[in-house]
Design a protein around this motif. Structure first.
Motif, PDB file in Angstrom:
ATOM      1  N   THR B 306       0.850  -1.192   0.000  1.00 23.31           N
ATOM      2  CA  THR B 306       0.000   0.000   0.000  1.00 23.31           C
ATOM      3  C   THR B 306       0.883   1.237   0.000  1.00 23.31           C
ATOM      4  O   THR B 306       1.889   1.280   0.728  1.00 23.31           O
ATOM      5  N   VAL B 307       0.498   2.216  -0.813  1.00 23.31           N
ATOM      6  CA  VAL B 307       1.276   3.450  -0.886  1.00 23.31           C
ATOM      7  C   VAL B 307       1.120   4.241   0.420  1.00 23.31           C
ATOM      8  O   VAL B 307       0.013   4.399   0.924  1.00 23.31           O
ATOM      9  N   GLY B 308       2.254   4.707   0.970  1.00 25.19           N
ATOM     10  CA  GLY B 308       2.227   5.559   2.165  1.00 25.19           C
ATOM     11  C   GLY B 308       2.615   6.975   1.762  1.00 25.19           C
ATOM     12  O   GLY B 308       1.796   7.736   1.263  1.00 25.19           O
ATOM     13  N   ASP B 309       3.914   7.319   1.946  1.00 23.59           N
ATOM     14  CA  ASP B 309       4.379   8.659   1.565  1.00 23.59           C
ATOM     15  C   ASP B 309       4.496   8.786   0.051  1.00 23.59           C
ATOM     16  O   ASP B 309       4.905   7.853  -0.635  1.00 23.59           O
ATOM     17  N   ALA B 339       5.052   9.462 -15.013  1.00 20.97           N
ATOM     18  CA  ALA B 339       4.063   8.388 -14.895  1.00 20.97           C
ATOM     19  C   ALA B 339       2.861   8.898 -14.091  1.00 20.97           C
ATOM     20  O   ALA B 339       2.941   9.942 -13.453  1.00 20.97           O
ATOM     21  N   ASP B 340       1.768   8.172 -14.146  1.00 17.28           N
ATOM     22  CA  ASP B 340       0.589   8.552 -13.360  1.00 17.28           C
ATOM     23  C   ASP B 340       0.959   8.567 -11.887  1.00 17.28           C
ATOM     24  O   ASP B 340       1.615   7.658 -11.390  1.00 17.28           O
ATOM     25  N   VAL B 341       0.526   9.620 -11.190  1.00 15.83           N
ATOM     26  CA  VAL B 341       0.882   9.740  -9.782  1.00 15.83           C
ATOM     27  C   VAL B 341      -0.124   8.965  -8.927  1.00 15.83           C
ATOM     28  O   VAL B 341      -1.334   9.098  -9.091  1.00 15.83           O
ATOM     29  N   LEU B 342       0.413   8.141  -8.042  1.00 18.77           N
ATOM     30  CA  LEU B 342      -0.446   7.390  -7.127  1.00 18.77           C
ATOM     31  C   LEU B 342      -0.743   8.233  -5.895  1.00 18.77           C
ATOM     32  O   LEU B 342      -0.055   9.224  -5.620  1.00 18.77           O
ATOM     33  N   ASN B 343      -1.753   7.817  -5.148  1.00 16.60           N
ATOM     34  CA  ASN B 343      -2.110   8.530  -3.927  1.00 16.60           C
ATOM     35  C   ASN B 343      -1.895   7.641  -2.713  1.00 16.60           C
ATOM     36  O   ASN B 343      -1.952   6.417  -2.828  1.00 16.60           O
ATOM     37  N   PRO B 344      -1.659   8.267  -1.547  1.00 15.50           N
ATOM     38  CA  PRO B 344      -1.531   7.452  -0.336  1.00 15.50           C
ATOM     39  C   PRO B 344      -2.764   6.565  -0.180  1.00 15.50           C
ATOM     40  O   PRO B 344      -3.890   7.010  -0.409  1.00 15.50           O
ATOM     41  N   GLY B 345      -2.536   5.300   0.186  1.00 15.57           N
ATOM     42  CA  GLY B 345      -3.650   4.371   0.369  1.00 15.57           C
ATOM     43  C   GLY B 345      -3.895   3.480  -0.835  1.00 15.57           C
ATOM     44  O   GLY B 345      -4.566   2.452  -0.717  1.00 15.57           O
ATOM     45  N   ASP B 346      -3.321   3.867  -2.030  1.00 13.54           N
ATOM     46  CA  ASP B 346      -3.500   3.042  -3.229  1.00 13.54           C
ATOM     47  C   ASP B 346      -2.822   1.686  -3.049  1.00 13.54           C
ATOM     48  O   ASP B 346      -1.723   1.595  -2.518  1.00 13.54           O
ATOM     49  N   LYS B 347      -3.508   0.656  -3.519  1.00  9.88           N
ATOM     50  CA  LYS B 347      -2.913  -0.687  -3.512  1.00  9.88           C
ATOM     51  C   LYS B 347      -2.000  -0.821  -4.721  1.00  9.88           C
ATOM     52  O   LYS B 347      -2.365  -0.388  -5.820  1.00  9.88           O
ATOM     53  N   VAL B 348      -0.813  -1.379  -4.544  1.00  9.54           N
ATOM     54  CA  VAL B 348       0.098  -1.531  -5.689  1.00  9.54           C
ATOM     55  C   VAL B 348       0.705  -2.923  -5.730  1.00  9.54           C
ATOM     56  O   VAL B 348       0.740  -3.659  -4.735  1.00  9.54           O
ATOM     57  N   ARG B 349       1.189  -3.270  -6.923  1.00 15.78           N
ATOM     58  CA  ARG B 349       1.923  -4.500  -7.141  1.00 15.78           C
ATOM     59  C   ARG B 349       3.297  -4.085  -7.689  1.00 15.78           C
ATOM     60  O   ARG B 349       3.386  -3.185  -8.524  1.00 15.78           O
TER      61      ARG B 349
END
Lengths: 275, 360
Positions: B306-309, B339-349
């Motif tokens: 999960t994305v944090g900072d 690249a597309d910017v992710l947000n805190p809380g996003d699930k990633v692989r």
């Protein structure tokens, strides 16, 4: 903009004296008053009064021609120059070595070099007198100079350490790196950079020796009396304004030296080490 | 004939009280090389430089310059150019006097001194500032004068003690390129001390990484970065993620397969032979991790988290990621910022594309 300047300068013209300002002015007056009294007394026509009743420069001129005082001043000058030169010369290695000592050791050693200032000078003079009589059996001018070297050394030690403390050791390392021997480094890099401290120390030592009474009174040979002893002996028998005039000249000379020292300490800022 | 080195330290040791500031330091610098000694403050890098310069003498060991043993020679008999951190320009001399000082000591004829001072000033592009005093120069100009002073004596090697650390970033980067260019064109051997890993990586032929008075690794910049010898080197140069794992099979020819905590198996470089089943720590640089858009099947080398900072850095973007299988050890991942910017809380692989087995 103009208005604010006008207002603030208006305020500056009539400042309300602060407690600190008053205290400083009192202290200043306290220190300067004796000088004014002596100088004022020297302007009397007949006997010494303050404020003087009748102004004349007669005694001021006479003081410069009175053989006995001129003679005493010459002796004082020679003694002071030689004593200050030697005490500065001795202080140099002391200050340079203190810089390399561990801080705790340096602090203790610096304090011990202040020793001559802590011992009551009359006691010190007596001790020195007995040692000299024991060692040489006589007193002469060079023994008086030795005494003066000892009492004046704290000043150059202090002024030179004050400058060397701020001297970056890398400046000397850099000289070594381009091939300068330690002696060459000292002559070409260290000495020019600490020069203000060296000269100030010399001048402080000079003034101290010039004004010294208690050492001189014990170690002065009868026929070669420096000025302070001359003044003292004169006062024992006579009470004319010429003595105040002599003192005034002495004060003027010392004041000029102090101004030079101040100028040198100012020059120190211009050596450009801080940028 | 044995190969001769411009700088050679063998088994140098130096203690101050209970601290080993130099602990068996040996290093060799070939002629014309640019070598950087890199490490945190107190690692012994400046002591190493001062020992080469002759400002301190090691308790034991030998130092030679171009085959001449200089271990016990004072600095002024060594012919080594030194550039000091604060430049150490003599404030009572003009630029010309500063550069000419070493030449006057060598008793060169006056015209020769003038010629060499001019040449040194030309090298650092300061022609025309001969009569200035150091206080009348900018920081960058002072740095160049310090450099020119070291060059003017025509030294066998030049050693530099964090010479760029007092300059602002822009100027530092400019001078870095200029210094490297100058070194290459003159072919002069330089030993450069710094705590700045960027400086070390971008300028050097060889990087010496030091810690606690010991040399941790000596290698070219790419090797120290991509194949760090140990955890310290990995952590000090750039950033590094450390992950626990287990060897799937015997490590051979530097290659190994490591199973991470979630069962993912990644290919890793193994600096030494290891046997299957051994517990290891792998080092993964943030740019060796690549974000994967969620798919159906979890691939063999993938991690989930999960994305944090989210740290935007201009040319790149860094994500702090909490791994599903090991939330105690968050990792960092770096991606190009277009690249597309992710947000805190996003699930990633995450794809692990490279790893190294750490040694201590």
């Amino acid at each position: 903009m103009t208005a604010t300047t006008a207002v603030s300068s208006g305020k500056a013209r009539w400042p309300v004296p602060t407690g600190l300002g008053i205290a400083a002015s009192c202290a200043f007056a306290f220190v300067v008053a004796p000088l004014i009294v002596v100088a004022g007394a020297a302007l009397n026509a007949e006997a010494m009064f303050f404020p003087p009743r009748q102004l004349t420069l007669r005694w001021m001129m006479a003081a410069l021609t009175e053989g006995s005082f001129v003679n005493g001043a010459l002796i004082s000058f020679v003694v002071a120059v030689v004593a200050a030169a030697f005490s500065t010369l001795f202080a140099l290695p002391v200050a340079l070595q203190l810089r390399k000592a561990p801080p705790a050791v340096a602090r203790i050693l610096t304090l011990s070099f202040m020793g001559p200032l802590l011992v009551p000078s009359i006691i010190f003079a007596l001790a020195l007198y007995s040692v000299m009589i024991y060692a040489f059996g006589v007193t002469n001018l060079s023994i008086l100079m030795i005494g003066h070297v000892i009492i004046t050394m704290p000043y150059p030690v202090r002024t030179i350490t004050a400058v060397t403390e701020h001297l970056d050791p890398a400046l000397e390392d850099a000289a070594g790196s381009v091939g300068a021997s330690p002696w060459r480094t000292f002559v070409s890099v260290t000495l020019p950079l600490i020069k203000p401290g060296v000269i100030a120390g010399f001048l402080f030592a000079f003034i101290t020796s010039w004004n010294d009474f208690s050492i001189s009174v014990f170690l002065t040979p009868r026929e070669l009396q420096p000025l302070p002893i001359k003044i003292y002996e004169y006062l024992l028998y006579q009470y004319r304004p010429i003595i105040a005039a002599v003192s005034t000249w002495s004060v003027i000379g010392s004041a000029i030296i102090v101004l030079i020292i101040d100028r040198l300490v100012g020059l120190n800022v211009f050596t450009g080490r801080r940028s | 004939m044995a190969e001769q080195f411009d700088i050679e330290l063998s088994h140098c040791r130096k203690r101050y009280g209970a601290i080993n500031v130099l602990d068996d330091v040996s290093l060799r610098v070939k002629s014309g090389e640019f070598i950087t000694v890199l490490g945190p403050s107190g690692c012994g890098k400046t002591t190493t430089l001062r020992a080469i310069g002759g400002f301190i003498t090691p308790d034991s060991g030998h130092i030679s310059i171009r085959g001449r043993d200089v271990t016990h020679l004072p600095p002024y008999k060594r012919n080594i150019g030194v550039v000091f951190q604060n430049y150490a320009l003599w404030p009572h001399m003009t630029v010309a006097e500063i550069l000419g000082f070493g030449l006057r000591i060598r008793k060169l004829p006056r015209e020769e001194i003038a010629r060499r001072v001019d040449r040194a000033l030309g090298m650092v592009q300061l022609t025309g500032l001969k009569d200035r005093y150091p206080r009348e120069l900018s920081g960058g100009q002072q740095q160049r004068v310090a450099m020119a002073r070291a060059l003017a004596i025509d030294p066998e090697v030049i050693i530099l003690d964090e010479p760029l650390s007092n300059l602002d970033r822009r100027l530092r980067e400019e001078l870095r390129i200029e210094l490297k260019r100058l070194q290459r064109s003159l072919g002069v051997t330089m030993l450069f001390v710094t705590h700045d890993q960027e400086e070390a990586l971008s300028m050097s032929d060889q990087v010496v990484v030091m810690q606690s008075g010991r040399i941790q690794q000596i290698a070219d910049p790419r090797t120290v970065y991509e194949r760090p010898a140990n955890r310290f080197v990995a952590g000090f140069l750039g950033s590094a993620n450390f992950m626990a794992g287990e060897l799937v099979q015997n490590a051979q020819d530097g290659k190994a397969q490591v199973k991470l905590g979630n069962g993912a198996v990644v290919g890793a470089y193994a600096p030494s032979a290891k046997t299957a089943g051994e517990k290891v720590t792998v080092i993964v640089r943030p740019e060796w991790l690549v974000l994967e858009r969620p798919g159906n099947q979890l691939a063999a080398n993938q991690l989930e988290g999960t994305v944090g900072d989210v740290i935007y850095e201009g040319s790149a973007i860094r994500y702090g990621i909490t791994l599903d299988h090991d939330p105690e050890a968050p990792i960092f991942l770096q991606e190009r910022s277009n690249a597309d910017v992710l947000n805190p809380g996003d699930k990633v692989r995450i794809n692990v594309i490279n790893a190294i087995i750490a040694t201590d």
